[in-house]
Design a protein around this motif. Structure first.
Motif, mmCIF file in Angstrom:
data_model
loop_
_atom_site.group_PDB
_atom_site.id
_atom_site.type_symbol
_atom_site.label_atom_id
_atom_site.label_comp_id
_atom_site.label_asym_id
_atom_site.label_seq_id
_atom_site.Cartn_x
_atom_site.Cartn_y
_atom_site.Cartn_z
ATOM 1 N N LYS A 1 47.693 11.374 31.239
ATOM 2 C CA LYS A 1 48.711 11.909 32.220
ATOM 3 C C LYS A 1 48.788 13.604 32.336
ATOM 4 O O LYS A 1 49.396 13.986 33.254
ATOM 5 C CB LYS A 1 49.973 11.312 32.084
ATOM 6 N N PHE A 2 48.488 14.326 31.343
ATOM 7 C CA PHE A 2 48.800 15.532 31.220
ATOM 8 C C PHE A 2 48.171 16.414 32.270
ATOM 9 O O PHE A 2 48.915 17.131 32.920
ATOM 10 C CB PHE A 2 48.195 16.152 29.873
ATOM 11 N N PRO A 3 46.902 16.371 33.080
ATOM 12 C CA PRO A 3 46.544 17.034 34.245
ATOM 13 C C PRO A 3 47.589 16.664 35.357
ATOM 14 O O PRO A 3 47.942 17.553 36.129
ATOM 15 C CB PRO A 3 45.170 16.398 34.416
ATOM 16 N N LEU A 4 47.976 15.510 35.609
ATOM 17 C CA LEU A 4 48.700 15.100 36.681
ATOM 18 C C LEU A 4 50.134 15.534 36.296
ATOM 19 O O LEU A 4 50.690 16.193 37.394
ATOM 20 C CB LEU A 4 49.196 13.604 36.658
ATOM 21 N N VAL A 5 50.747 15.811 35.382
ATOM 22 C CA VAL A 5 51.838 16.309 34.937
ATOM 23 C C VAL A 5 51.878 17.799 35.001
ATOM 24 O O VAL A 5 52.995 18.207 35.708
ATOM 25 C CB VAL A 5 52.577 15.997 33.390
ATOM 26 N N THR A 6 50.937 18.337 34.673
ATOM 27 C CA THR A 6 50.802 19.742 35.120
ATOM 28 C C THR A 6 50.942 20.320 36.334
ATOM 29 O O THR A 6 51.610 21.198 36.655
ATOM 30 C CB THR A 6 49.235 20.374 34.436
ATOM 31 N N LEU A 7 50.374 19.619 37.286
ATOM 32 C CA LEU A 7 50.194 19.538 38.699
ATOM 33 C C LEU A 7 51.582 19.074 39.475
ATOM 34 O O LEU A 7 51.847 19.369 40.402
ATOM 35 C CB LEU A 7 49.009 19.454 39.468
ATOM 36 N N GLY A 8 52.327 18.267 38.579
ATOM 37 C CA GLY A 8 53.463 17.452 39.364
ATOM 38 C C GLY A 8 52.986 16.442 40.232
ATOM 39 O O GLY A 8 53.904 15.860 41.199
ATOM 40 N N TYR A 9 52.129 15.732 39.957
ATOM 41 C CA TYR A 9 51.650 14.431 40.558
ATOM 42 C C TYR A 9 51.545 13.394 39.933
ATOM 43 O O TYR A 9 50.893 12.312 40.200
ATOM 44 C CB TYR A 9 50.112 14.886 40.917
ATOM 45 N N GLU A 10 52.396 13.277 38.767
ATOM 46 C CA GLU A 10 52.565 12.191 38.056
ATOM 47 C C GLU A 10 53.057 10.873 38.890
ATOM 48 O O GLU A 10 52.474 9.463 38.392
ATOM 49 C CB GLU A 10 53.270 12.078 36.834
ATOM 50 N N GLN B 1 50.271 4.698 38.853
ATOM 51 C CA GLN B 1 49.750 3.624 37.803
ATOM 52 C C GLN B 1 48.682 3.990 37.130
ATOM 53 O O GLN B 1 47.592 4.786 37.953
ATOM 54 C CB GLN B 1 49.281 2.215 38.874
ATOM 55 N N VAL B 2 48.250 3.976 35.934
ATOM 56 C CA VAL B 2 47.029 4.248 35.144
ATOM 57 C C VAL B 2 46.481 2.992 34.680
ATOM 58 O O VAL B 2 47.114 2.224 33.942
ATOM 59 C CB VAL B 2 47.493 5.168 34.153
ATOM 60 N N ILE B 3 45.375 2.743 35.138
ATOM 61 C CA ILE B 3 44.649 1.299 34.703
ATOM 62 C C ILE B 3 43.190 2.033 34.044
ATOM 63 O O ILE B 3 42.347 2.782 34.495
ATOM 64 C CB ILE B 3 44.279 0.661 36.070
ATOM 65 N N ILE B 4 43.231 1.538 32.669
ATOM 66 C CA ILE B 4 42.208 1.860 31.615
ATOM 67 C C ILE B 4 41.108 0.793 31.369
ATOM 68 O O ILE B 4 41.712 -0.331 30.693
ATOM 69 C CB ILE B 4 42.625 2.544 30.553
ATOM 70 N N ASN B 5 39.794 0.574 31.706
ATOM 71 C CA ASN B 5 39.080 -0.711 31.663
ATOM 72 C C ASN B 5 39.695 -2.120 31.839
ATOM 73 O O ASN B 5 40.016 -2.912 31.360
ATOM 74 C CB ASN B 5 38.734 -0.607 30.111
ATOM 75 N N TYR B 6 40.348 -1.860 33.325
ATOM 76 C CA TYR B 6 40.944 -3.091 33.777
ATOM 77 C C TYR B 6 42.084 -3.355 33.455
ATOM 78 O O TYR B 6 42.620 -4.545 33.585
ATOM 79 C CB TYR B 6 39.902 -4.218 33.989
ATOM 80 N N HIS B 7 42.768 -2.660 32.365
ATOM 81 C CA HIS B 7 44.260 -3.011 31.820
ATOM 82 C C HIS B 7 45.183 -1.867 32.406
ATOM 83 O O HIS B 7 44.720 -0.776 32.152
ATOM 84 C CB HIS B 7 44.131 -3.133 30.272
ATOM 85 N N ASP B 8 46.422 -2.380 32.345
ATOM 86 C CA ASP B 8 47.438 -1.172 32.678
ATOM 87 C C ASP B 8 47.553 -0.399 31.514
ATOM 88 O O ASP B 8 47.953 -0.961 30.393
ATOM 89 C CB ASP B 8 48.690 -2.098 33.018
ATOM 90 N N ALA B 9 47.883 0.922 31.334
ATOM 91 C CA ALA B 9 47.922 1.697 30.517
ATOM 92 C C ALA B 9 49.233 1.373 29.512
ATOM 93 O O ALA B 9 49.206 1.684 28.266
ATOM 94 C CB ALA B 9 48.101 3.223 30.790
ATOM 95 N N ASN B 10 50.325 0.804 30.098
ATOM 96 C CA ASN B 10 51.400 0.501 29.412
ATOM 97 C C ASN B 10 51.291 -0.808 28.718
ATOM 98 O O ASN B 10 52.229 -0.958 27.460
ATOM 99 C CB ASN B 10 52.725 0.420 30.444
ATOM 100 N N THR B 11 50.535 -1.600 28.867
ATOM 101 C CA THR B 11 50.217 -2.866 28.315
ATOM 102 C C THR B 11 49.222 -2.804 26.966
ATOM 103 O O THR B 11 49.364 -3.769 26.210
ATOM 104 C CB THR B 11 49.942 -4.000 29.301
ATOM 105 N N ILE B 12 48.227 -1.815 27.116
ATOM 106 C CA ILE B 12 47.274 -2.069 26.031
ATOM 107 C C ILE B 12 47.748 -1.341 24.776
ATOM 108 O O ILE B 12 48.682 -0.423 24.826
ATOM 109 C CB ILE B 12 45.890 -1.291 26.471
ATOM 110 N N SER B 13 46.897 -1.415 23.743
ATOM 111 C CA SER B 13 47.403 -0.911 22.319
ATOM 112 C C SER B 13 47.275 0.486 22.224
ATOM 113 O O SER B 13 46.989 0.942 21.037
ATOM 114 C CB SER B 13 47.016 -1.936 21.239
#
Length: 126
Positions: free
Chosen positions: A45-54, A23-35
């Motif tokens: 998410k790129f650093p997590l994807v690079t290491l396979g930890y997404e 889950q990615v939460i930016i400024n108390y909002h879910d990343a999928n719901t913010i604009s």
């Protein structure tokens, strides 16, 4: 939790990594719901994807200053720095992708007499 700080232009991002479901939460909002555009979410998410930890870490972010682009790049740097605290073995893949270097470019200040940093008033010969 692992904490990392990222900066880009005038934006500052404090990133906290905890084991979880991705889950990615930016400024108390879910990343999928913010604009935010999907490009900026990919930056985050790129650093997590690079290491396979997404899917194995939750990312909690407080970001302020500058615009969406600067904040997304600051979050990416903070994310990479937090992943370094998880394991020192992550340094070489993150460094090869260029995720550990801070981009030091900032806006040039406005000079006196000029209209912007370098733009001079219009010159008339006659």
């Amino acid at each position: 939790p692992n904490i990392g700080t990222g900066r880009q232009k005038c934006s500052i991002a404090r990133v906290v990594l905890q084991e979880g479901t991705g889950q990615v939460i930016i400024n108390y909002h879910d990343a999928n719901t913010i604009s935010w555009e999907s490009l900026w979410i990919q930056y985050v998410k790129f650093p997590l994807v690079t290491l396979g930890y997404e899917g194995s870490y939750d990312v909690f972010v407080k970001a302020h200053g500058d615009g969406l682009s600067g904040q997304a790049q600051a979050i990416s740097l903070g994310n990479a720095r937090a992943l370094l605290k998880v394991s020192a073995n992550h340094k070489s893949p993150l460094k090869s992708e260029g995720l550990l270097t801070r981009d030091s470019r900032t806006v040039e200040r406005k000079k006196p007499v000029l209209k912007k940093a370098r733009k001079a008033p219009q010159f008339s010969k006659r």
